[in-house]
Each structure stands twice: as C-alpha cells, then as structure tokens.
Design a protein around this motif. Structure first.
Motif, PDB file in Angstrom:
ATOM      1  N   ARG A 109      33.560  29.158  54.823  1.00 21.99           N
ATOM      2  CA  ARG A 109      32.344  29.944  54.607  1.00 21.99           C
ATOM      3  C   ARG A 109      32.467  31.424  54.962  1.00 21.99           C
ATOM      4  N   ARG A 110      33.393  31.724  55.868  1.00 20.19           N
ATOM      5  CA  ARG A 110      33.529  33.117  56.284  1.00 20.19           C
ATOM      6  C   ARG A 110      34.676  33.835  55.571  1.00 20.19           C
ATOM      7  N   MET A 111      35.069  33.292  54.440  1.00 15.66           N
ATOM      8  CA  MET A 111      36.119  33.919  53.627  1.00 15.66           C
ATOM      9  C   MET A 111      35.803  35.391  53.370  1.00 15.66           C
ATOM     10  N   SER A 112      36.847  36.219  53.414  1.00 16.25           N
ATOM     11  CA  SER A 112      36.671  37.646  53.155  1.00 16.25           C
ATOM     12  C   SER A 112      35.998  37.851  51.800  1.00 16.25           C
ATOM     13  N   LYS A 113      34.909  38.620  51.820  1.00  9.14           N
ATOM     14  CA  LYS A 113      34.184  38.894  50.579  1.00  9.14           C
ATOM     15  C   LYS A 113      35.032  39.718  49.621  1.00  9.14           C
ATOM     16  N   LEU A 114      36.010  40.407  50.169  1.00  7.19           N
ATOM     17  CA  LEU A 114      36.911  41.192  49.322  1.00  7.19           C
ATOM     18  C   LEU A 114      37.695  40.300  48.362  1.00  7.19           C
ATOM     19  N   TYR A 115      38.019  39.092  48.829  1.00  5.11           N
ATOM     20  CA  TYR A 115      38.760  38.168  47.950  1.00  5.11           C
ATOM     21  C   TYR A 115      37.963  37.927  46.669  1.00  5.11           C
ATOM     22  N   TYR A 116      36.675  37.596  46.823  1.00  9.81           N
ATOM     23  CA  TYR A 116      35.832  37.325  45.655  1.00  9.81           C
ATOM     24  C   TYR A 116      35.649  38.575  44.794  1.00  9.81           C
ATOM     25  N   ALA A 117      35.370  39.688  45.457  1.00  7.14           N
ATOM     26  CA  ALA A 117      35.099  40.930  44.723  1.00  7.14           C
ATOM     27  C   ALA A 117      36.329  41.362  43.909  1.00  7.14           C
ATOM     28  N   MET A 118      37.508  41.233  44.511  1.00  7.81           N
ATOM     29  CA  MET A 118      38.742  41.602  43.808  1.00  7.81           C
ATOM     30  C   MET A 118      38.941  40.724  42.567  1.00  7.81           C
ATOM     31  N   ARG A 119      38.646  39.423  42.722  1.00  5.44           N
ATOM     32  CA  ARG A 119      38.837  38.500  41.599  1.00  5.44           C
ATOM     33  C   ARG A 119      37.860  38.823  40.460  1.00  5.44           C
ATOM     34  N   VAL A 120      36.615  39.165  40.825  1.00  8.24           N
ATOM     35  CA  VAL A 120      35.621  39.489  39.789  1.00  8.24           C
ATOM     36  C   VAL A 120      36.080  40.722  39.005  1.00  8.24           C
ATOM     37  N   ILE A 121      36.533  41.752  39.701  1.00  8.10           N
ATOM     38  CA  ILE A 121      36.944  42.986  39.016  1.00  8.10           C
ATOM     39  C   ILE A 121      38.193  42.739  38.161  1.00  8.10           C
ATOM     40  N   GLU A 122      39.118  41.975  38.724  1.00 12.38           N
ATOM     41  CA  GLU A 122      40.346  41.633  38.003  1.00 12.38           C
ATOM     42  C   GLU A 122      40.040  40.878  36.695  1.00 12.38           C
ATOM     43  N   LYS A 123      39.130  39.909  36.798  1.00  9.24           N
ATOM     44  CA  LYS A 123      38.701  39.137  35.614  1.00  9.24           C
ATOM     45  C   LYS A 123      38.020  40.031  34.597  1.00  9.24           C
ATOM     46  N   PHE A 124      37.199  40.942  35.109  1.00  6.06           N
ATOM     47  CA  PHE A 124      36.482  41.866  34.229  1.00  6.06           C
ATOM     48  C   PHE A 124      37.490  42.725  33.449  1.00  6.06           C
ATOM     49  N   GLU A 125      38.461  43.276  34.161  1.00  6.58           N
ATOM     50  CA  GLU A 125      39.466  44.121  33.502  1.00  6.58           C
ATOM     51  C   GLU A 125      40.218  43.328  32.442  1.00  6.58           C
ATOM     52  N   GLU A 126      40.531  42.063  32.779  1.00  9.17           N
ATOM     53  CA  GLU A 126      41.264  41.233  31.823  1.00  9.17           C
ATOM     54  C   GLU A 126      40.409  40.951  30.579  1.00  9.17           C
ATOM     55  N   PHE A 140      29.137  48.691  35.855  1.00  9.11           N
ATOM     56  CA  PHE A 140      28.508  47.917  36.926  1.00  9.11           C
ATOM     57  C   PHE A 140      27.654  46.756  36.427  1.00  9.11           C
ATOM     58  N   SER A 141      26.852  46.994  35.382  1.00  6.16           N
ATOM     59  CA  SER A 141      25.985  45.902  34.921  1.00  6.16           C
ATOM     60  C   SER A 141      26.833  44.770  34.328  1.00  6.16           C
ATOM     61  N   GLY A 142      27.917  45.106  33.647  1.00  8.15           N
ATOM     62  CA  GLY A 142      28.832  44.099  33.109  1.00  8.15           C
ATOM     63  C   GLY A 142      29.485  43.293  34.222  1.00  8.15           C
ATOM     64  N   LEU A 143      29.828  43.983  35.296  1.00  9.48           N
ATOM     65  CA  LEU A 143      30.451  43.320  36.448  1.00  9.48           C
ATOM     66  C   LEU A 143      29.481  42.338  37.110  1.00  9.48           C
ATOM     67  N   LEU A 144      28.223  42.763  37.235  1.00  9.79           N
ATOM     68  CA  LEU A 144      27.224  41.896  37.869  1.00  9.79           C
ATOM     69  C   LEU A 144      27.002  40.633  37.037  1.00  9.79           C
ATOM     70  N   LYS A 145      27.044  40.803  35.731  1.00 11.48           N
ATOM     71  CA  LYS A 145      26.856  39.671  34.827  1.00 11.48           C
ATOM     72  C   LYS A 145      28.022  38.688  35.003  1.00 11.48           C
ATOM     73  N   LEU A 146      29.230  39.228  35.030  1.00 12.32           N
ATOM     74  CA  LEU A 146      30.412  38.381  35.196  1.00 12.32           C
ATOM     75  C   LEU A 146      30.410  37.707  36.566  1.00 12.32           C
ATOM     76  N   LYS A 147      30.017  38.457  37.582  1.00  7.50           N
ATOM     77  CA  LYS A 147      29.939  37.898  38.932  1.00  7.50           C
ATOM     78  C   LYS A 147      29.021  36.684  38.952  1.00  7.50           C
ATOM     79  N   LYS A 148      27.865  36.829  38.308  1.00  2.11           N
ATOM     80  CA  LYS A 148      26.887  35.734  38.252  1.00  2.11           C
ATOM     81  C   LYS A 148      27.498  34.508  37.567  1.00  2.11           C
TER      82      LYS A 148
END
Ligand SMILES: *[C@@H]1O[C@H](CO)[C@@H](O)[C@H](O)[C@H]1NC(C)=O
Ligand SMILES: *[C@@H]1O[C@H](CO)[C@@H](O)[C@H](O)[C@H]1NC(C)=O
Length: 223
Positions: A109-126, A140-148
């Motif tokens: 539960r206390r996993m670094s939030k950076l891990y998730y954020a990095m994966r979202v941005i990486e996926k977005f770029e791909e 930013f709005s595209g990233l939030l959509k993908l994050k969701k």
C-alpha cells in the motif's frame, strides 16, 4: 577504472535499439539505457538476457525533479560480511517486462507513487508515439484520462497517482541537473557493486524525488 570491464551507455531519445544486436551487446558487462521509450527498455533488457554471460542491466530516467533506476542483475550471487563471517547471497531479478507485469493491486500500500506516475507517462508516450520526455502540460488532460483507465484496469485507487505529481513530471519534463547528479552517483555505486560482487545491490527499483529529498528502494518482482 576496472580492468577488463566494458561499459556501455545508451542515451537514446528515439529508442532505436534494434540496430544493436545480441552479438554487439555481448561485448559489454554493464549496459545502461537512459531516456528510452518503454518498448526500447523492454527490448534492450530482453537482448541482454539472451546472452550466455550475465550482463548487468540498468534503465535510468529523470523527469523534472524525479528520477528512477531499474536494475536487472538476473541470477546474482554475491558475498557480504556479516559480523565476522562472509555470507554468500543469491538474488533473482525479474526482467523489466516481468516486473511491470506485477498487478498494481498486488503491490504494497505504501508503494512509491513515482512508480505509478512514471508508468502512466511512459504508457502515454508509447500510445501517442512520442519520444521520452516529449510530453508537456498540454498533454495533462490526456494523461489524466489514461491514468483513470489504468487505475480502473489495475483496481488501484486513483489517489495513489496524485494529479499534482503527474503535473510536476510533465511541466518540467527535461532533466534537472541535481537529480541527474544524484541518480548518476547511485548508479555508479551500483555498477561498482555489481562488478565487484561485493555488497548488497539495489533490487530492483530506486526512486528519488528532489522535492522531498527522499530516495526509496522498491522490490517489484512477480511472486
Ligand atoms: C481512495 O482513496 C481516498 C484517499 O485515501 C479515499 O478518500 C477514497 O475513499 C478511496 N476511494 C475508494 C473507492 O476506495
Ligand atoms: C518548473 O521549473 C521551473 C524552473 O526551475 C520552476 O520555476 C517551476 O516551478 C517548475 N514547475 C513545476 C510545476 O514544478
């Protein structure tokens, strides 16, 4: 510095690693990739794993005031001093692809939030066919959509990937010199450990955020 050790550093914005075949990589003991796309990291890591000798693989990324190091030492045996004894240790590392395949709900539960954020941005770029770091606040709005979408698919509470962190990572997508220096220093120490076979190596992710000055090690491996 180390006699007989060959060191290779890729700094690739386009992530074109296909021109480096397995035979070429076999000349090196340590391979570091930086600024690579998600698929380029998987590809380079996979190629290193196909070699008959063990190659220490590192993938490094810096975004804004944050940095990430991924380490794959495959099946790694080393020794360390415990009181007066030398203890032999054995660590099994997953590939980058296998580490990323661990379901998010299986992480602590206390996993670094950076891990998730990095994966979202990486996926977005791909998904958008971008180079690494080719994101801005306009996305930013595209990233939030993908994050969701990813959080829903992974059954992870969206609050684990704060919008403020995503915003920060894409606002100043280019690397911050102090973060690069810190990440580079840690990477250097890790490479020395991996080559000498002495001391506990990092397994298998390291996150640093200059915002709070925290460095966190997370072990993200399939069960
Ligand atoms: C998600 O986490 C937030 C903050 O911890 C909490 O308030 C909210 O109830 C959680 N949502 C769900 C669906 O669990
Ligand atoms: C981006 O970097 C500039 C210059 O270092 C800084 O003033 C600004 O606050 C940063 N933006 C964010 C969102 O962190």
């Amino acid at each position: 510095m180390f006699c007989g050790c060959s060191f290779l550093l890729f700094v690739l914005a386009s992530g074109d690693l296909s021109s480096f075949d397995v035979e070429f990589l076999s000349k090196f003991d340590v391979v570091v990739v930086s600024c690579c796309t998600l698929s380029a990291k998987k590809l380079a890591n996979g190629k290193c794993r196909k070699l008959s000798k063990r190659v220490a693989f590192y993938a490094v990324d810096c975004r804004d005031s944050c940095g990430e190091i991924f380490v794959d030492l495959q099946d790694y045996k080393y020794s360390k001093k415990k009181q007066d004894e030398t203890v032999e240790c054995d660590l099994k590392y997953p590939s980058f692809e296998d580490a990323l395949s661990v379901p998010w709900r299986a992480l602590h539960r206390r996993m670094s939030k950076l891990y998730y954020a990095m994966r979202v941005i990486e996926k977005f770029e791909e998904a958008e066919g971008r180079s690494t770091g080719e994101v801005s606040i306009a996305d930013f709005s595209g990233l939030l959509k993908l994050k969701k979408e990813i959080c829903t698919a992974q059954s992870l509470n969206e609050s684990q990937v704060p919008d403020s962190l995503l915003k920060r990572l894409v606002t100043n997508a280019t690397e911050f010199p102090p973060v690069c220096a810190i990440i580079g220093g840690i990477l250097g120490q890790e490479v020395i450990k991996a080559i000498s076979g002495k001391g506990d190596p990092l397994k298998n992710f390291f996150f640093f955020d200059a915002f709070d000055g925290k460095g966190i090690i997370e072990d993200i491996s399939p069960k």
